[in-house]
Scaffold this motif. Structure first.
Motif, PDB file in Angstrom:
ATOM      1  N   THR A  11     -19.441   2.983 -10.000  1.00 16.19           N
ATOM      2  CA  THR A  11     -18.212   2.981  -9.498  1.00 16.19           C
ATOM      3  C   THR A  11     -17.056   2.465 -10.301  1.00 16.19           C
ATOM      4  O   THR A  11     -17.307   1.444 -11.082  1.00 16.19           O
ATOM      5  N   GLU A  35     -17.989   7.171  -9.052  1.00 13.39           N
ATOM      6  CA  GLU A  35     -17.175   7.235  -7.919  1.00 13.39           C
ATOM      7  C   GLU A  35     -15.779   6.444  -7.942  1.00 13.39           C
ATOM      8  O   GLU A  35     -15.873   5.270  -8.570  1.00 13.39           O
ATOM      9  N   TYR A  37     -12.157   4.671  -7.275  1.00 10.86           N
ATOM     10  CA  TYR A  37     -11.192   3.917  -6.420  1.00 10.86           C
ATOM     11  C   TYR A  37      -9.944   3.917  -7.325  1.00 10.86           C
ATOM     12  O   TYR A  37      -9.906   3.186  -8.439  1.00 10.86           O
ATOM     13  N   GLU A  43       0.619   3.956  -0.617  1.00  7.85           N
ATOM     14  CA  GLU A  43      -0.312   5.141  -0.377  1.00  7.85           C
ATOM     15  C   GLU A  43       0.253   6.210  -0.158  1.00  7.85           C
ATOM     16  O   GLU A  43      -0.104   7.422  -0.232  1.00  7.85           O
ATOM     17  N   ASP A  46       0.669   9.166  -2.644  1.00  2.34           N
ATOM     18  CA  ASP A  46      -0.521   9.775  -3.102  1.00  2.34           C
ATOM     19  C   ASP A  46      -0.845  11.181  -3.588  1.00  2.34           C
ATOM     20  O   ASP A  46      -1.656  11.580  -3.927  1.00  2.34           O
ATOM     21  N   ARG A  50      -3.652  13.158  -5.490  1.00  2.00           N
ATOM     22  CA  ARG A  50      -4.371  13.953  -4.634  1.00  2.00           C
ATOM     23  C   ARG A  50      -4.402  15.447  -5.120  1.00  2.00           C
ATOM     24  O   ARG A  50      -5.451  16.171  -5.132  1.00  2.00           O
ATOM     25  N   ASP A  59     -12.844  13.606  -6.831  1.00  2.00           N
ATOM     26  CA  ASP A  59     -12.742  12.811  -5.402  1.00  2.00           C
ATOM     27  C   ASP A  59     -12.424  11.399  -5.823  1.00  2.00           C
ATOM     28  O   ASP A  59     -12.937  10.896  -6.575  1.00  2.00           O
ATOM     29  N   THR A  61     -10.751   7.988  -4.034  1.00  2.00           N
ATOM     30  CA  THR A  61     -10.324   7.198  -2.860  1.00  2.00           C
ATOM     31  C   THR A  61      -9.227   6.243  -3.185  1.00  2.00           C
ATOM     32  O   THR A  61      -9.061   5.385  -4.194  1.00  2.00           O
ATOM     33  N   MET A  83     -16.374  -0.923   0.093  1.00  4.19           N
ATOM     34  CA  MET A  83     -16.875   0.604   0.174  1.00  4.19           C
ATOM     35  C   MET A  83     -17.655   1.041  -0.799  1.00  4.19           C
ATOM     36  O   MET A  83     -18.713   1.802  -0.486  1.00  4.19           O
ATOM     37  N   SER A  84     -17.639   0.288  -2.038  1.00  3.25           N
ATOM     38  CA  SER A  84     -18.545   0.617  -3.091  1.00  3.25           C
ATOM     39  C   SER A  84     -19.938  -0.021  -3.199  1.00  3.25           C
ATOM     40  O   SER A  84     -20.885   0.664  -4.003  1.00  3.25           O
TER      41      SER A  84
END
Ligand SMILES: NC(=O)c1ccc[n+]([C@@H]2O[C@H](COP(=O)([O-])OP(=O)(O)OC[C@H]3O[C@@H](n4cnc5c(N)ncnc54)[C@H](OP(=O)(O)O)[C@@H]3O)[C@@H](O)[C@H]2O)c1
Length: 282
Positions: A11, A35, A37, A43, A46, A50, A59, A61, A83-84
């Motif tokens: 992560t 992964e 973040y 936000e 973004d 994105r 991907d 987050t 989350m991670s």
């Protein structure tokens, strides 16, 4: 802060990802198998991340984070850890620059500069470190600058915050070694990002400072037009992560390499003369 389930995918948590180096670092890390973040203050901003992530098949987050606010730092760290299940790589990238001379920049603007570029970064790092210590592994990558290695006229608040980050990173390297955690600092030269258009400015009042600042501004504009692509800085982050033992610091960009070579091959006095003659008088 409760740790979540243990996962095999590594992560990465990158701050300041709405644009520039942070955005590109998120993509590079996702493409390298992490992964990811990525934080931004708002936000709703973004879109660029994105879009770029979708194009790259990456991907990311998004989590909200404002480094000026302790509750926001707490919330972002908590969310990412939950989350991670633990952060393997923390890229402390978010930051901004304040333009103005030492005499005329209000002390509160110096404080604000340090709040984001140093104190907020320290606070976030403190919140992530327990999860790294629990794993006996982790990497911390701080986004410094060549401006953290050499003083220049016109932005002492920014430059001194980056000098402070150099010191912090060197300390972290010793303190975290017993826990299997490595730290480094990346030192880009001038990078083509929204950084310069977002700079806060204290307009000079004293005529001599006005002359100095105008000269620096026009020199800077030229350097920005020839600046390094932020993707090249992201590649240096990936290179550091691929090194078994991260170096204390990594340059990013040909200008950074040139300045650091000029500095390391001269005495302080010679380097100051070189900068006045070759860089600041142009
Ligand atoms: N560009 C260069 O020439 C250069 C050279 C050397 C080092 N650097 C360093 O590289 C890092 C990234 O800069 P960049 O060039 O990519 O500029 P940038 O595109 O302006 O990105 C800066 C990022 O930091 C975020 N940020 C600013 N204030 C924040 C705060 N209070 N809390 C949380 N996030 C905040 C911004 O988020 P918002 O969208 O919320 O504003 C943005 O995502 C900075 O640390 C900068 O000092 C840049």
């Amino acid at each position: 802060m409760a740790a979540g389930p243990i996962r095999s995918v590594k992560t990465a948590f990158v701050t300041g990802c709405s644009s520039g180096i942070g955005l590109r670092t998120c993509l590079a890390l996702a493409q390298d198998g992490y992964e990811v973040y990525g934080s931004m203050r708002d936000e709703a901003k973004d879109g660029p991340l994105r879009e770029a992530a979708a194009k790259a098949g990456a991907d990311v987050t998004v989590v909200p984070l404002d480094l000026r606010r302790e509750d926001s730092i707490d919330g972002a760290a908590g969310r990412v850890l939950e989350m991670s299940g633990g952060v393997d790589v923390l890229v402390n990238n978010a930051g901004y620059g304040h333009f103005g001379t030492a005499e005329e920049t209000p002390v509160d603007d110096f404080r604000a500069q340090f709040e984001v570029n140093l104190f907020g970064l320290v606070s976030l790092t403190q919140k992530v470190l327990p999860s790294m210590r629990a794993k006996k592994a982790g990497r911390i990558i701080n986004m410094g600058s060549v401006a953290g290695r050499m003083g220049l006229p016109g932005s002492p608040a920014y430059i001194s915050s980056k000098f402070a980050l150099e010191g912090l990173t060197e300390c972290l390297r010793y303190e975290l070694e017993p826990f299997g955690i490595q730290a480094t600092i990346i030192e880009p030269g001038v990078v083509k990002t929204p950084f310069f258009s977002s700079m806060k400015i204290t307009e000079p009042k004293e005529p001599e400072y006005q002359k100095m600042m105008n000269h620096i501004m026009s020199g800077l504009q030229m350097m920005v037009s020839m600046g390094t692509d932020p993707g090249a800085v992201a590649s240096v982050v990936i290179k550091a992560l691929h090194d078994t033992e991260m170096l204390p610091r990594y340059h990013a960009g040909a200008d950074a390499a040139m300045f650091m070579e000029a500095k390391s091959s001269r005495t302080d006095m010679e380097f100051e003369r070189y900068m006045k003659r070759e860089v600041l008088s142009r």
